[in-house]
Design a protein around this motif. Structure first.
Motif, mmCIF file in Angstrom:
data_model
loop_
_atom_site.group_PDB
_atom_site.id
_atom_site.type_symbol
_atom_site.label_atom_id
_atom_site.label_comp_id
_atom_site.label_asym_id
_atom_site.label_seq_id
_atom_site.Cartn_x
_atom_site.Cartn_y
_atom_site.Cartn_z
ATOM 1 N N ASN A 112 84.820 107.084 32.829
ATOM 2 C CA ASN A 112 83.841 105.386 32.738
ATOM 3 C C ASN A 112 85.395 104.619 33.504
ATOM 4 N N SER A 113 86.291 106.459 34.647
ATOM 5 C CA SER A 113 87.182 105.731 35.521
ATOM 6 C C SER A 113 87.388 105.600 36.848
ATOM 7 N N SER A 114 87.878 104.321 36.793
ATOM 8 C CA SER A 114 88.101 104.204 38.906
ATOM 9 C C SER A 114 89.277 104.630 39.527
ATOM 10 N N HIS A 115 89.330 105.042 38.445
ATOM 11 C CA HIS A 115 91.474 106.054 38.864
ATOM 12 C C HIS A 115 91.367 107.253 39.077
ATOM 13 N N PRO A 116 91.732 107.618 40.331
ATOM 14 C CA PRO A 116 91.866 109.110 41.040
ATOM 15 C C PRO A 116 91.867 110.343 39.500
ATOM 16 N N LEU A 117 91.328 111.646 39.845
ATOM 17 C CA LEU A 117 91.094 112.958 39.573
ATOM 18 C C LEU A 117 92.991 113.105 38.911
ATOM 19 N N ARG A 118 93.354 113.179 37.682
ATOM 20 C CA ARG A 118 93.990 113.838 37.331
ATOM 21 C C ARG A 118 94.457 114.876 37.455
ATOM 22 N N ALA A 119 95.036 115.535 38.280
ATOM 23 C CA ALA A 119 95.562 117.026 38.685
ATOM 24 C C ALA A 119 96.747 117.925 38.365
ATOM 25 N N HIS A 308 78.389 114.545 56.507
ATOM 26 C CA HIS A 308 79.199 114.580 55.477
ATOM 27 C C HIS A 308 80.656 113.637 56.004
ATOM 28 N N ASP A 309 80.877 112.862 54.811
ATOM 29 C CA ASP A 309 81.886 111.356 55.436
ATOM 30 C C ASP A 309 82.707 111.359 54.119
ATOM 31 N N GLY A 310 84.265 112.427 54.647
ATOM 32 C CA GLY A 310 84.638 112.089 53.368
ATOM 33 C C GLY A 310 85.863 110.751 53.419
ATOM 34 N N CYS A 311 85.430 109.637 54.254
ATOM 35 C CA CYS A 311 86.325 109.220 54.505
ATOM 36 C C CYS A 311 85.433 108.171 53.320
ATOM 37 N N GLN A 312 84.064 108.031 53.396
ATOM 38 C CA GLN A 312 83.215 107.143 52.482
ATOM 39 C C GLN A 312 83.051 107.909 50.965
ATOM 40 N N MET A 331 77.559 111.359 46.186
ATOM 41 C CA MET A 331 78.344 110.481 46.728
ATOM 42 C C MET A 331 79.277 110.556 45.520
ATOM 43 N N ALA A 332 80.742 109.726 45.383
ATOM 44 C CA ALA A 332 81.241 109.431 44.733
ATOM 45 C C ALA A 332 82.961 108.360 45.224
ATOM 46 N N PRO A 333 83.091 107.179 44.362
ATOM 47 C CA PRO A 333 83.966 106.282 45.036
ATOM 48 C C PRO A 333 85.700 106.565 45.548
ATOM 49 N N LEU A 334 85.284 106.487 46.552
ATOM 50 C CA LEU A 334 86.608 106.938 47.191
ATOM 51 C C LEU A 334 87.807 106.405 45.849
#
Length: 401
Positions: A112-119, A308-312, A331-334
């Motif tokens: 449920n997060s709109s933040h980047p995946l934490r690595a 593929h469109d990595g920018c989208q 698809m995944a939110p940028l």
């Protein structure tokens, strides 16, 4: 290759590359390193907990650069060291010019997060890394039928033990500790078959093997000592796979997902770099036990159209075999993609890819009926993974990192 460009998969040059059949069995066990590089070997696990609405990845692996030679392991199964002492000391950030040879990582994202995946990724000194098979050194490649039985140890930072149908992870990566136990792996196919099928006998630049499409996690716990957050649970599903070969490809996409109804999807592919030419090729599999669907796609049995469109954050694929077809949009939110993550190249690990665990896979499955394909299944897989690597990353942003 620019994002958005449409490509069609090419078949392998089978008549040129085909080797005599030999046993390379359950590829999840460690492989024998060559005397000199380049060579890499790495494992990846991804836990999906739809109840806690969290996904956790764990990865580890080693690179033997072309400039290094390997010192044989002791009879007790010591570290796979080589004449690479200058590569041993690096920071955790993987900045340009730094090429760690052994890396571990934990990846975390809430659905449920709109933040980047934490690595959280860190280099492991060569002398702290050891891999053993049945308690001893790796002296030959896996066989076809034997269940996996190996352990990887990271000095004071924990270990991974895979023995038969049981997997235990107990590791620390930076501020994060992860413990999990998993049982009852669901294999890609019978007799140690993986996504490549008989293509595993070809001298490919990189190999991809899926050991389990959805093992059952009996219990897990992840703690972040910086944030103070702890997540735990049971009944989650664990995807388990492995790569080995010379290096990750010049450009690729990878995606994986599983539902509570045990529907699974996994795909890996992109530019395959042979010495004489590059081809675009994919390996993929879709399973829906409730509908008795088990579709496999390789360059030997199917054709693939791909954009593929990595920018989208979008990938579109149509995979067509003789008697079945998949039409897949992922698809995944940028905003949910990670920063550049470390991956194995010929001189060590370098930031090469971005990944999200908040993708959605929109999938339609068809079977041939006479001259036509008829829709037999339609599924949306949430909390899926989507990765763009190398030249497929938006504006090639990881290329200069």
């Amino acid at each position: 290759m620019h994002h958005g460009k449409k490509t069609v998969t090419l078949l392998w040059l089978l008549g040129v590359c085909l080797l005599p059949p030999e046993c390379h069995g359950n590829q999840y066990d460690p492989h024998l390193f060559p005397a000199t590089g380049p060579f890499c070997e790495g494992w990846y696990m991804r836990l999906v907990d739809s109840t806690q609405r969290v996904s956790i990845g764990f990865l580890f692996g080693q690179v033997l650069p072309a400039s290094c030679s390997l010192v044989p392991m002791s009879s007790q199964g010591g570290p796979r060291n080589g004449k690479c002492s200058s590569f041993q000391h690096h920071t955790e950030q993987g900045r340009e010019g730094e090429r760690p040879l052994v890396v571990t990582g934990v990846l975390v994202q809430d659905s449920n997060s709109s933040h980047p995946l934490r690595a959280f990724q860190t280099a492991v000194p060569l002398h702290d890394y050891s891999v053993t098979v049945r308690g001893g050194p790796v002296v030959h490649n896996p066989d076809d039928r034997s269940p996996p039985d190996f352990a990887a140890r990271f000095g004071e930072n924990g270990s991974v033990v895979v023995r038969g149908d049981n997997t235990t992870v107990d590791v620390r990566v930076g501020p994060v500790s992860l413990w999990l136990q998993a049982v009852d792996p669901v294999p890609w196919g019978p007799g140690g078959e993986g996504p490549e099928g008989w293509l595993e006998h070809l001298p490919l630049p990189i190999h991809w093997f899926v050991y389990s499409l959805r093992s059952t996690v009996t219990a897990y716990k992840m703690t972040d000592t910086v944030s103070g957050r702890t997540v735990s649970g049971h009944g989650a599903r664990l995807h388990m796979e492995k790569n080995w070969g010379q290096s990750f490809p010049p450009g690729w996409v990878w995606s994986q997902g599983v539902t509570d109804a045990n529907v699974t999807w996994a795909v890996s592919g992109g530019i395959v770099d042979f010495d004489v030419l590059n081809v675009t090729a994919f390996l993929a599999g879709y399973r829906n036990p409730a509908r008795n669907i088990s579709f496999n796609f390789t360059p030997a049995n199917s054709l693939v159209t791909f954009t593929h469109d990595g920018c989208q954050g979008v990938v579109n694929m149509t995979l067509t075999a003789l008697n079945y077809r998949l039409v897949v949009k992922t698809m995944a939110p940028l905003a949910t993609f990670s920063q550049c993550l470390l991956g194995p190249e010929k001189d060590g690990f370098r930031p090469v890819c971005v990944e999200s665990y908040n993708a959605v896979v929109y999938l339609k499955a068809y079977r041939r009926h006479g001259f036509h394909f008829v829709l037999v299944d339609q599924v949306n897989i949430h909390q899926a993974a989507l990765e763009f690597g190398g030249l497929y990353v938006c504006k090639h942003k990881c290329s200069g990192v």
